[in-house]
Design a protein around this motif. Structure first.
Motif, PDB file in Angstrom:
ATOM      1  N   UNK A  38     -47.842  23.553 -20.047  1.00  0.00           N
ATOM      2  CA  UNK A  38     -47.745  22.322 -19.267  1.00  0.00           C
ATOM      3  C   UNK A  38     -46.543  22.463 -18.358  1.00  0.00           C
ATOM      4  N   UNK A  39     -46.721  22.146 -17.071  1.00  0.00           N
ATOM      5  CA  UNK A  39     -45.587  22.198 -16.158  1.00  0.00           C
ATOM      6  C   UNK A  39     -45.557  20.935 -15.307  1.00  0.00           C
ATOM      7  N   UNK A  40     -44.373  20.614 -14.820  1.00  0.00           N
ATOM      8  CA  UNK A  40     -44.166  19.426 -13.998  1.00  0.00           C
ATOM      9  C   UNK A  40     -43.608  19.837 -12.646  1.00  0.00           C
ATOM     10  N   UNK A  41     -44.049  19.139 -11.601  1.00  0.00           N
ATOM     11  CA  UNK A  41     -43.544  19.357 -10.248  1.00  0.00           C
ATOM     12  C   UNK A  41     -43.400  18.011  -9.560  1.00  0.00           C
ATOM     13  N   UNK A  42     -42.448  17.939  -8.647  1.00  0.00           N
ATOM     14  CA  UNK A  42     -42.268  16.750  -7.830  1.00  0.00           C
ATOM     15  C   UNK A  42     -41.445  17.144  -6.615  1.00  0.00           C
ATOM     16  N   UNK A  43     -41.719  16.490  -5.497  1.00  0.00           N
ATOM     17  CA  UNK A  43     -40.923  16.707  -4.300  1.00  0.00           C
ATOM     18  C   UNK A  43     -39.603  15.967  -4.358  1.00  0.00           C
ATOM     19  N   UNK A  44     -39.377  15.220  -5.424  1.00  0.00           N
ATOM     20  CA  UNK A  44     -38.140  14.456  -5.587  1.00  0.00           C
ATOM     21  C   UNK A  44     -38.428  12.973  -5.698  1.00  0.00           C
ATOM     22  N   UNK A  45     -37.368  12.205  -5.704  1.00  0.00           N
ATOM     23  CA  UNK A  45     -37.506  10.759  -5.868  1.00  0.00           C
ATOM     24  C   UNK A  45     -38.361  10.172  -4.750  1.00  0.00           C
ATOM     25  N   UNK A  46     -39.304   9.308  -5.150  1.00  0.00           N
ATOM     26  CA  UNK A  46     -40.204   8.660  -4.214  1.00  0.00           C
ATOM     27  C   UNK A  46     -41.376   9.520  -3.773  1.00  0.00           C
ATOM     28  N   UNK A  47     -41.488  10.746  -4.293  1.00  0.00           N
ATOM     29  CA  UNK A  47     -42.512  11.692  -3.851  1.00  0.00           C
ATOM     30  C   UNK A  47     -43.649  11.887  -4.844  1.00  0.00           C
ATOM     31  N   UNK A  48     -43.707  11.086  -5.894  1.00  0.00           N
ATOM     32  CA  UNK A  48     -44.754  11.246  -6.890  1.00  0.00           C
ATOM     33  C   UNK A  48     -44.494  12.457  -7.777  1.00  0.00           C
ATOM     34  N   UNK A  49     -45.382  12.680  -8.720  1.00  0.00           N
ATOM     35  CA  UNK A  49     -45.237  13.798  -9.649  1.00  0.00           C
ATOM     36  C   UNK A  49     -46.595  14.435  -9.897  1.00  0.00           C
ATOM     37  N   UNK A  50     -46.540  15.709 -10.266  1.00  0.00           N
ATOM     38  CA  UNK A  50     -47.743  16.479 -10.572  1.00  0.00           C
ATOM     39  C   UNK A  50     -47.516  17.191 -11.896  1.00  0.00           C
ATOM     40  N   UNK A  51     -48.384  16.928 -12.854  1.00  0.00           N
ATOM     41  CA  UNK A  51     -48.339  17.631 -14.130  1.00  0.00           C
ATOM     42  C   UNK A  51     -49.577  18.512 -14.204  1.00  0.00           C
ATOM     43  N   UNK A  62     -58.718  28.105 -12.736  1.00  0.00           N
ATOM     44  CA  UNK A  62     -57.464  28.528 -12.105  1.00  0.00           C
ATOM     45  C   UNK A  62     -57.425  30.026 -11.853  1.00  0.00           C
ATOM     46  N   UNK A  63     -58.411  30.750 -12.367  1.00  0.00           N
ATOM     47  CA  UNK A  63     -58.406  32.205 -12.267  1.00  0.00           C
ATOM     48  C   UNK A  63     -57.608  32.808 -13.405  1.00  0.00           C
ATOM     49  N   UNK A  64     -57.646  34.115 -13.525  1.00  0.00           N
ATOM     50  CA  UNK A  64     -56.907  34.831 -14.577  1.00  0.00           C
ATOM     51  C   UNK A  64     -57.215  34.325 -15.985  1.00  0.00           C
ATOM     52  N   UNK A  65     -58.436  33.788 -16.190  1.00  0.00           N
ATOM     53  CA  UNK A  65     -58.842  33.350 -17.522  1.00  0.00           C
ATOM     54  C   UNK A  65     -58.334  31.975 -17.926  1.00  0.00           C
ATOM     55  N   UNK A  66     -57.835  31.198 -16.963  1.00  0.00           N
ATOM     56  CA  UNK A  66     -57.310  29.862 -17.272  1.00  0.00           C
ATOM     57  C   UNK A  66     -58.065  28.778 -16.522  1.00  0.00           C
ATOM     58  N   UNK A  67     -58.137  27.630 -17.125  1.00  0.00           N
ATOM     59  CA  UNK A  67     -58.633  26.408 -16.517  1.00  0.00           C
ATOM     60  C   UNK A  67     -57.408  25.563 -16.189  1.00  0.00           C
ATOM     61  N   UNK A  68     -57.462  24.786 -15.120  1.00  0.00           N
ATOM     62  CA  UNK A  68     -56.360  23.875 -14.815  1.00  0.00           C
ATOM     63  C   UNK A  68     -56.831  22.437 -14.888  1.00  0.00           C
ATOM     64  N   UNK A  69     -55.938  21.577 -15.306  1.00  0.00           N
ATOM     65  CA  UNK A  69     -56.112  20.130 -15.200  1.00  0.00           C
ATOM     66  C   UNK A  69     -54.827  19.628 -14.549  1.00  0.00           C
ATOM     67  N   UNK A  70     -54.961  18.896 -13.458  1.00  0.00           N
ATOM     68  CA  UNK A  70     -53.807  18.351 -12.755  1.00  0.00           C
ATOM     69  C   UNK A  70     -53.865  16.832 -12.841  1.00  0.00           C
ATOM     70  N   UNK A  71     -52.735  16.232 -13.189  1.00  0.00           N
ATOM     71  CA  UNK A  71     -52.575  14.777 -13.186  1.00  0.00           C
ATOM     72  C   UNK A  71     -51.491  14.488 -12.156  1.00  0.00           C
ATOM     73  N   UNK A  72     -51.908  13.859 -11.034  1.00  0.00           N
ATOM     74  CA  UNK A  72     -51.003  13.628  -9.899  1.00  0.00           C
ATOM     75  C   UNK A  72     -50.878  12.118  -9.659  1.00  0.00           C
ATOM     76  N   UNK A 123     -48.712   8.867  -7.255  1.00  0.00           N
ATOM     77  CA  UNK A 123     -47.976   8.525  -6.043  1.00  0.00           C
ATOM     78  C   UNK A 123     -46.753   7.687  -6.388  1.00  0.00           C
ATOM     79  N   UNK A 124     -46.193   7.921  -7.551  1.00  0.00           N
ATOM     80  CA  UNK A 124     -45.107   7.092  -8.062  1.00  0.00           C
ATOM     81  C   UNK A 124     -43.715   7.499  -7.631  1.00  0.00           C
ATOM     82  N   UNK A 125     -42.769   7.162  -8.488  1.00  0.00           N
ATOM     83  CA  UNK A 125     -41.337   7.274  -8.184  1.00  0.00           C
ATOM     84  C   UNK A 125     -40.828   8.706  -8.087  1.00  0.00           C
ATOM     85  N   UNK A 126     -41.594   9.673  -8.567  1.00  0.00           N
ATOM     86  CA  UNK A 126     -41.171  11.065  -8.486  1.00  0.00           C
ATOM     87  C   UNK A 126     -40.123  11.422  -9.521  1.00  0.00           C
ATOM     88  N   UNK A 127     -39.747  12.686  -9.521  1.00  0.00           N
ATOM     89  CA  UNK A 127     -38.777  13.207 -10.485  1.00  0.00           C
ATOM     90  C   UNK A 127     -37.763  14.041  -9.705  1.00  0.00           C
TER      91      UNK A 127
END
Length: 165
Positions: free
Chosen positions: A140-153, A86-96, A98-102
């Motif tokens: 750990x952070x969570x993102x989603x475009x909203x309901x029906x848009x899936x989620x990304x952790x 991820x740069x800046x001394x960090x590694x990223x792991x993303x779990x994405x 296509x579900x109900x979203x948040x």
């Protein structure tokens, strides 16, 4: 800053991800979830291996459950795991997924102890996962475009200094 009493060791992160996927393989297949991997030069990190594994298993399980209603919307069930520098001394792991979203109001509460959007949820999994990452010096952070848009952790972990990729 890592928490006290957390024993960390330099680990092969791709192997930990693959083990977590293997542990969930039967339930993912039963749920009709396709798994997509996108790994790019994953640096080694100093982590508590069993805690990171538990976090990944929880996120994979949650993603699979979030896609349980996809058939009603003619949506594919796709779980994507990405990892890299991820740069800046960090590694990223993303779990994405296509579900109900948040929805936005739940995104700010998703890691609170006892909060769950599931009717039978207890609200410990994501809270415990966020604490485990904090104790390992990550987040750990969570993102989603909203309901029906899936989620990304997204998990961010400190790269182990002086250790080759």
């Amino acid at each position: 800053m890592p928490g006290k009493g957390v024993s960390k060791e330099v680990c092969d992160i791709e192997a930990i991800i693959e083990d977590a996927l293997r542990m969930q393989e039967v339930s993912l297949k039963k749920a009709g979830v396709e798994v997509s991997r996108r790994f790019q030069n994953i640096p080694r990190c100093s982590v508590h291996e069993s805690q990171l594994s538990q976090v990944l298993i929880n996120l994979i399980k949650n993603a699979s459950e979030a896609m349980s209603g996809n058939d009603n919307q003619n949506k594919r069930r796709v779980l994507t795991i990405e990892a890299g520098d991820a740069g800046d001394g960090f590694l990223f792991i993303v779990v994405r997924d296509t579900g109900c979203g948040i929805c936005e109001e739940n995104l700010v509460r998703i890691f609170n102890h006892g909060f769950s959007t599931k009717p039978d949820g207890h609200g410990f999994g994501l809270h415990t996962s966020a604490l485990a990452l904090t104790n390992m010096g990550g987040r750990l952070k969570a993102d989603s475009g909203g309901e029906g848009q899936g989620a990304v952790f997204t998990l961010l972990l400190l790269i182990a200094e002086g250790v080759p990729v």
